[in-house]
Design a protein around this motif. Structure first.
Motif, PDB file in Angstrom:
ATOM      1  N   UNK A  95       0.831  -1.206   0.000  1.00 36.79           N
ATOM      2  CA  UNK A  95       0.000   0.000   0.000  1.00 36.79           C
ATOM      3  C   UNK A  95       0.868   1.259   0.000  1.00 36.79           C
ATOM      4  N   UNK A  96       1.931   1.262   0.766  1.00 36.69           N
ATOM      5  CA  UNK A  96       2.830   2.422   0.803  1.00 36.69           C
ATOM      6  C   UNK A  96       3.462   2.637  -0.569  1.00 36.69           C
ATOM      7  N   UNK A  97       3.888   1.550  -1.207  1.00 35.83           N
ATOM      8  CA  UNK A  97       4.470   1.675  -2.562  1.00 35.83           C
ATOM      9  C   UNK A  97       3.452   2.246  -3.539  1.00 35.83           C
ATOM     10  N   UNK A  98       2.223   1.764  -3.454  1.00 35.29           N
ATOM     11  CA  UNK A  98       1.159   2.260  -4.326  1.00 35.29           C
ATOM     12  C   UNK A  98       0.923   3.759  -4.087  1.00 35.29           C
ATOM     13  N   UNK A  99       0.829   4.141  -2.814  1.00 38.91           N
ATOM     14  CA  UNK A  99       0.619   5.557  -2.485  1.00 38.91           C
ATOM     15  C   UNK A  99       1.770   6.418  -2.975  1.00 38.91           C
ATOM     16  N   UNK A 100       2.986   5.922  -2.835  1.00 46.00           N
ATOM     17  CA  UNK A 100       4.159   6.663  -3.296  1.00 46.00           C
ATOM     18  C   UNK A 100       4.144   6.831  -4.806  1.00 46.00           C
ATOM     19  N   UNK A 101       3.806   5.769  -5.522  1.00 49.21           N
ATOM     20  CA  UNK A 101       3.717   5.858  -6.982  1.00 49.21           C
ATOM     21  C   UNK A 101       2.684   6.893  -7.409  1.00 49.21           C
ATOM     22  N   UNK A 102       1.559   6.931  -6.719  1.00 47.26           N
ATOM     23  CA  UNK A 102       0.478   7.860  -7.069  1.00 47.26           C
ATOM     24  C   UNK A 102       0.777   9.291  -6.635  1.00 47.26           C
ATOM     25  N   UNK A 103       1.644   9.479  -5.658  1.00 46.40           N
ATOM     26  CA  UNK A 103       1.907  10.819  -5.130  1.00 46.40           C
ATOM     27  C   UNK A 103       2.573  11.726  -6.161  1.00 46.40           C
ATOM     28  N   UNK A 104       3.264  11.158  -7.115  1.00 46.76           N
ATOM     29  CA  UNK A 104       3.965  11.957  -8.119  1.00 46.76           C
ATOM     30  C   UNK A 104       3.075  12.345  -9.294  1.00 46.76           C
ATOM     31  N   UNK A 105       1.934  11.697  -9.428  1.00 46.36           N
ATOM     32  CA  UNK A 105       1.094  11.905 -10.601  1.00 46.36           C
ATOM     33  C   UNK A 105       0.707  13.370 -10.823  1.00 46.36           C
ATOM     34  N   UNK A 106       0.331  14.076  -9.774  1.00 49.87           N
ATOM     35  CA  UNK A 106      -0.172  15.434  -9.958  1.00 49.87           C
ATOM     36  C   UNK A 106       0.916  16.378 -10.443  1.00 49.87           C
ATOM     37  N   UNK A 107       2.123  16.318  -9.866  1.00 44.43           N
ATOM     38  CA  UNK A 107       3.150  17.247 -10.323  1.00 44.43           C
ATOM     39  C   UNK A 107       3.690  16.865 -11.687  1.00 44.43           C
ATOM     40  N   UNK A 108       3.726  15.574 -12.012  1.00 48.05           N
ATOM     41  CA  UNK A 108       4.180  15.165 -13.344  1.00 48.05           C
ATOM     42  C   UNK A 108       3.194  15.659 -14.399  1.00 48.05           C
ATOM     43  N   UNK A 109       1.910  15.519 -14.122  1.00 44.92           N
ATOM     44  CA  UNK A 109       0.875  15.998 -15.046  1.00 44.92           C
ATOM     45  C   UNK A 109       1.013  17.502 -15.251  1.00 44.92           C
ATOM     46  N   UNK A 110       1.134  18.252 -14.160  1.00 47.06           N
ATOM     47  CA  UNK A 110       1.252  19.712 -14.250  1.00 47.06           C
ATOM     48  C   UNK A 110       2.543  20.102 -14.956  1.00 47.06           C
ATOM     49  N   UNK A 111       3.647  19.466 -14.595  1.00 45.65           N
ATOM     50  CA  UNK A 111       4.924  19.809 -15.211  1.00 45.65           C
ATOM     51  C   UNK A 111       4.911  19.545 -16.705  1.00 45.65           C
ATOM     52  N   UNK A 112       4.314  18.436 -17.130  1.00 43.24           N
ATOM     53  CA  UNK A 112       4.318  18.121 -18.564  1.00 43.24           C
ATOM     54  C   UNK A 112       3.532  19.168 -19.358  1.00 43.24           C
ATOM     55  N   UNK A 113       2.427  19.651 -18.809  1.00 44.93           N
ATOM     56  CA  UNK A 113       1.660  20.687 -19.508  1.00 44.93           C
ATOM     57  C   UNK A 113       2.422  22.012 -19.540  1.00 44.93           C
ATOM     58  N   UNK A 114       3.029  22.362 -18.436  1.00 46.25           N
ATOM     59  CA  UNK A 114       3.823  23.599 -18.407  1.00 46.25           C
ATOM     60  C   UNK A 114       5.025  23.492 -19.338  1.00 46.25           C
ATOM     61  N   UNK A 115       5.685  22.349 -19.338  1.00 44.32           N
ATOM     62  CA  UNK A 115       6.857  22.158 -20.195  1.00 44.32           C
ATOM     63  C   UNK A 115       6.487  22.261 -21.675  1.00 44.32           C
ATOM     64  N   UNK A 116       5.380  21.659 -22.059  1.00 49.24           N
ATOM     65  CA  UNK A 116       4.935  21.759 -23.460  1.00 49.24           C
ATOM     66  C   UNK A 116       4.662  23.211 -23.835  1.00 49.24           C
ATOM     67  N   UNK A 117       3.984  23.929 -22.962  1.00 49.44           N
ATOM     68  CA  UNK A 117       3.669  25.336 -23.223  1.00 49.44           C
ATOM     69  C   UNK A 117       4.948  26.156 -23.357  1.00 49.44           C
ATOM     70  N   UNK A 118       5.881  25.983 -22.430  1.00 44.58           N
ATOM     71  CA  UNK A 118       7.131  26.749 -22.469  1.00 44.58           C
ATOM     72  C   UNK A 118       7.914  26.425 -23.729  1.00 44.58           C
ATOM     73  N   UNK A 119       7.981  25.148 -24.102  1.00 42.80           N
ATOM     74  CA  UNK A 119       8.735  24.771 -25.309  1.00 42.80           C
ATOM     75  C   UNK A 119       8.109  25.395 -26.555  1.00 42.80           C
ATOM     76  N   UNK A 120       6.790  25.351 -26.660  1.00 39.82           N
ATOM     77  CA  UNK A 120       6.115  25.905 -27.839  1.00 39.82           C
ATOM     78  C   UNK A 120       6.268  27.424 -27.894  1.00 39.82           C
ATOM     79  N   UNK A 121       6.052  28.093 -26.761  1.00 36.05           N
ATOM     80  CA  UNK A 121       6.057  29.556 -26.743  1.00 36.05           C
ATOM     81  C   UNK A 121       7.451  30.170 -26.674  1.00 36.05           C
ATOM     82  N   UNK A 122       8.395  29.480 -26.002  1.00 34.99           N
ATOM     83  CA  UNK A 122       9.702  30.104 -25.758  1.00 34.99           C
ATOM     84  C   UNK A 122      10.888  29.292 -26.258  1.00 34.99           C
TER      85      UNK A 122
END
Length: 85
Positions: free
Chosen positions: A23-50
């Motif tokens: 359960x701890x491993x599962x929770x740890x794996x899921x804990x990164x999902x939100x920042x990875x999702x946000x970072x990937x969208x920001x990174x795509x935007x920055x690459x396209x615009x800048x």
């Protein structure tokens, strides 16, 4: 307590600990999902615009700041792998 009961008790303890660790491993794996999702969208935007160079330099700055706090998420490597020019 006889040896058979001790062995059974240890087996149950190990099983319980294994379930908790899973359960701890599962929770740890899921804990990164939100920042990875946000970072990937920001990174795509920055690459396209800048451009890639701006995105990479930002990742280097993030890694340097994280290093000051003893953390290494590897944003530069992530950017170079996923968004490399």
């Amino acid at each position: 307590m006889d040896d058979a009961l001790k062995i059974k008790a240890y087996e149950l303890l190990i099983q319980d600990m294994d379930e908790e660790l899973t359960q701890v491993r599962h929770d740890l794996d899921r804990s990164c999902d939100s920042w990875i999702f946000a970072f990937s969208h920001l990174a795509k935007f920055i690459r396209v615009k800048h451009g890639f160079d701006v995105l990479r330099s930002l990742a280097v700055e993030i890694d340097a700041e994280e290093a000051k706090h003893g953390s290494d998420k590897g944003f530069t490597d992530l950017v170079e792998c996923d968004y490399g020019g």
